[in-house]
Design a protein around this motif. Structure first.
Motif, mmCIF file in Angstrom:
data_model
loop_
_atom_site.group_PDB
_atom_site.id
_atom_site.type_symbol
_atom_site.label_atom_id
_atom_site.label_comp_id
_atom_site.label_asym_id
_atom_site.label_seq_id
_atom_site.Cartn_x
_atom_site.Cartn_y
_atom_site.Cartn_z
ATOM 1 N N PHE A 72 66.484 90.859 -10.110
ATOM 2 C CA PHE A 72 67.146 91.274 -11.228
ATOM 3 C C PHE A 72 67.713 92.996 -11.371
ATOM 4 O O PHE A 72 68.643 93.271 -11.744
ATOM 5 C CB PHE A 72 66.682 91.116 -12.483
ATOM 6 C CG PHE A 72 66.571 89.879 -13.309
ATOM 7 C CD1 PHE A 72 67.457 89.316 -14.181
ATOM 8 C CD2 PHE A 72 66.012 88.631 -12.350
ATOM 9 C CE1 PHE A 72 67.543 88.042 -14.403
ATOM 10 C CE2 PHE A 72 66.035 87.324 -12.963
ATOM 11 C CZ PHE A 72 66.943 87.031 -13.954
ATOM 12 N N VAL A 73 67.006 93.709 -10.132
ATOM 13 C CA VAL A 73 67.135 95.003 -10.198
ATOM 14 C C VAL A 73 67.143 95.407 -8.913
ATOM 15 O O VAL A 73 68.199 96.286 -8.581
ATOM 16 C CB VAL A 73 65.961 95.681 -10.964
ATOM 17 C CG1 VAL A 73 66.030 97.210 -10.693
ATOM 18 C CG2 VAL A 73 65.705 95.064 -12.305
ATOM 19 N N LYS A 74 66.566 94.846 -7.918
ATOM 20 C CA LYS A 74 66.502 95.345 -6.431
ATOM 21 C C LYS A 74 67.717 94.981 -5.518
ATOM 22 O O LYS A 74 67.123 94.964 -4.594
ATOM 23 C CB LYS A 74 65.098 95.159 -5.796
ATOM 24 C CG LYS A 74 63.976 95.818 -6.607
ATOM 25 C CD LYS A 74 62.586 95.474 -6.043
ATOM 26 C CE LYS A 74 61.442 95.819 -6.798
ATOM 27 N NZ LYS A 74 60.169 95.456 -6.377
ATOM 28 N N GLY A 75 68.745 94.655 -6.247
ATOM 29 C CA GLY A 75 69.618 93.914 -5.347
ATOM 30 C C GLY A 75 70.155 94.661 -4.183
ATOM 31 O O GLY A 75 70.507 94.038 -3.285
ATOM 32 N N ARG A 76 70.258 96.031 -4.253
ATOM 33 C CA ARG A 76 70.783 96.942 -3.214
ATOM 34 C C ARG A 76 69.852 97.138 -2.250
ATOM 35 O O ARG A 76 70.344 97.681 -1.402
ATOM 36 C CB ARG A 76 71.349 97.924 -3.994
ATOM 37 C CG ARG A 76 72.624 97.781 -4.950
ATOM 38 C CD ARG A 76 73.279 99.142 -5.290
ATOM 39 N NE ARG A 76 74.463 98.776 -5.837
ATOM 40 C CZ ARG A 76 75.276 99.916 -6.242
ATOM 41 N NH1 ARG A 76 75.020 101.138 -6.208
ATOM 42 N NH2 ARG A 76 76.612 99.724 -6.875
ATOM 43 N N ILE A 77 68.707 96.954 -2.445
ATOM 44 C CA ILE A 77 67.640 97.388 -1.617
ATOM 45 C C ILE A 77 67.578 96.323 -0.516
ATOM 46 O O ILE A 77 67.156 95.177 -0.800
ATOM 47 C CB ILE A 77 66.133 97.807 -2.176
ATOM 48 C CG1 ILE A 77 66.532 99.140 -3.089
ATOM 49 C CG2 ILE A 77 65.231 98.213 -1.022
ATOM 50 C CD1 ILE A 77 65.335 99.150 -3.859
ATOM 51 N N GLU A 78 67.552 96.540 1.011
ATOM 52 C CA GLU A 78 67.251 95.562 1.935
ATOM 53 C C GLU A 78 65.811 95.710 2.124
ATOM 54 O O GLU A 78 65.138 96.600 2.605
ATOM 55 C CB GLU A 78 67.951 95.988 3.167
ATOM 56 C CG GLU A 78 67.936 94.685 4.085
ATOM 57 C CD GLU A 78 68.339 93.580 3.667
ATOM 58 O OE1 GLU A 78 67.819 92.681 3.552
ATOM 59 O OE2 GLU A 78 69.856 93.510 3.539
ATOM 60 N N THR A 79 65.139 94.650 1.710
ATOM 61 C CA THR A 79 63.742 94.529 1.624
ATOM 62 C C THR A 79 63.090 93.789 2.740
ATOM 63 O O THR A 79 63.715 92.786 3.327
ATOM 64 C CB THR A 79 63.131 93.995 0.347
ATOM 65 O OG1 THR A 79 63.530 92.447 0.173
ATOM 66 C CG2 THR A 79 63.440 94.717 -0.897
ATOM 67 N N GLY A 80 61.934 94.006 3.123
ATOM 68 C CA GLY A 80 61.040 93.262 4.180
ATOM 69 C C GLY A 80 61.056 91.762 3.778
ATOM 70 O O GLY A 80 60.939 90.907 4.758
ATOM 71 N N GLU A 81 60.778 91.558 2.573
ATOM 72 C CA GLU A 81 60.823 90.091 1.913
ATOM 73 C C GLU A 81 61.898 89.380 2.169
ATOM 74 O O GLU A 81 61.845 88.129 2.819
ATOM 75 C CB GLU A 81 60.324 90.098 0.522
ATOM 76 C CG GLU A 81 59.077 90.782 0.206
ATOM 77 C CD GLU A 81 59.147 92.151 -0.231
ATOM 78 O OE1 GLU A 81 58.334 92.521 -1.035
ATOM 79 O OE2 GLU A 81 60.050 92.770 0.040
ATOM 80 N N ARG A 82 62.829 90.130 1.958
ATOM 81 C CA ARG A 82 64.320 89.265 2.105
ATOM 82 C C ARG A 82 64.485 89.054 3.607
ATOM 83 O O ARG A 82 65.025 87.733 3.886
ATOM 84 C CB ARG A 82 65.462 90.145 1.474
ATOM 85 C CG ARG A 82 66.660 89.356 1.667
ATOM 86 C CD ARG A 82 67.943 90.158 1.091
ATOM 87 N NE ARG A 82 69.221 89.732 1.491
ATOM 88 C CZ ARG A 82 69.665 88.492 0.991
ATOM 89 N NH1 ARG A 82 68.991 87.917 -0.099
ATOM 90 N NH2 ARG A 82 70.733 88.169 1.351
ATOM 91 N N MET A 83 64.287 89.894 4.406
ATOM 92 C CA MET A 83 64.565 89.673 5.769
ATOM 93 C C MET A 83 63.610 88.570 6.506
ATOM 94 O O MET A 83 64.049 87.641 7.176
ATOM 95 C CB MET A 83 64.317 91.149 6.583
ATOM 96 C CG MET A 83 65.371 91.913 6.343
ATOM 97 S SD MET A 83 65.207 93.530 7.209
ATOM 98 C CE MET A 83 63.998 94.353 6.288
ATOM 99 N N ALA A 84 62.279 88.527 5.884
ATOM 100 C CA ALA A 84 61.497 87.291 6.176
ATOM 101 C C ALA A 84 62.018 86.239 5.996
ATOM 102 O O ALA A 84 61.844 84.966 6.650
ATOM 103 C CB ALA A 84 60.206 87.853 5.888
ATOM 104 N N LEU A 85 62.345 86.030 4.750
ATOM 105 C CA LEU A 85 62.719 84.811 4.265
ATOM 106 C C LEU A 85 64.147 84.296 4.803
ATOM 107 O O LEU A 85 64.322 82.982 4.975
ATOM 108 C CB LEU A 85 63.130 84.995 2.451
ATOM 109 C CG LEU A 85 61.755 85.151 1.821
ATOM 110 C CD1 LEU A 85 62.462 85.428 0.267
ATOM 111 C CD2 LEU A 85 60.946 84.029 1.613
#
Length: 207
Positions: A72-85
């Motif tokens: 809902f908020v962190k959409g612009r941040i490339e996170t480690g969680e997203r890259m792992a998923l």
């Protein structure tokens, strides 16, 4: 050595104590027979709310369950969680719907529109029953600012969520109505944080 007992005597006492504890535990576990989807809330000022939510996502993946994440908020941040998923793209759906924290956008109507779009996407995924676990990351933030009506959110999560779908909600300042409706609520308490000592957010720790 405790009370002058030998190692063998201490080991025997320990084994007897653990046998009794296991028997008591087994008796308690025998009464726990309900299986259902849970509404889980991770809130509080301490670090680890989203981290715990993503931990549940990865745990579900370990069982081969399909999962979904709405940010809902962190959409612009490339996170480690997203890259792992991304390595589990056959089981994971991730929707980055946020545009950053409210102090970054500085546009209330834009934030409200983004929150509504994210919530509509979340409702669709939850109602579809295609996912075993759905993480609503930082939903508490948009609820705190009243970008979405808390009554609408709670009503859907309580009355329209399929019985076997787990929903995890993260973010500070969870509303009382959501806490009351939830099955499991954890409050993260901050004792110490490196940010206060001038340490910037770092990859692999904060994102």
């Amino acid at each position: 050595m405790k009370e002058g007992l030998s190692e063998e005597e201490l080991d025997a006492r320990h084994a007897d104590k653990m046998r009794k504890k296991k028997a008591a535990r087994d008796k308690i576990m025998a009464t726990k027979t309900i299986e259902k989807g849970l509404l889980i809330v991770n809130t509080g000022k301490g670090k680890g709310k989203s981290t715990a939510g993503f931990g549940m996502i990865f745990r579900a993946l370990g069982h081969g369950f399909p999962v979904a994440v709405v940010q809902f908020v962190k959409g612009r941040i490339e996170t480690g969680e997203r890259m792992a998923l991304e390595r589990f793209d056959d089981l994971v759906t991730v929707k980055r719907m946020g545009e950053g924290f409210t102090w970054e956008t500085q546009d209330r109507q834009r934030d409200i529109q983004a929150a509504r779009a994210a919530w509509d996407a979340a409702k669709e995924m939850i109602a579809s029953s295609e996912y075993r676990v759905v993480l609503l990351d930082e939903l508490n933030i948009v609820l705190r600012y009243d970008y979405l009506p808390i009554e609408e959110v709670v009503d859907f999560l309580v009355n329209e969520r399929p019985e076997d779908v787990h929903v995890v909600v993260t973010g500070r300042n969870a509303k009382d109505e959501l806490i009351e409706a939830a099955d499991l609520v954890t409050e993260m308490t901050m004792i110490k944080h490196p940010f206060r000592a001038g340490v910037k957010p770092q990859a692999g720790v904060e994102f």
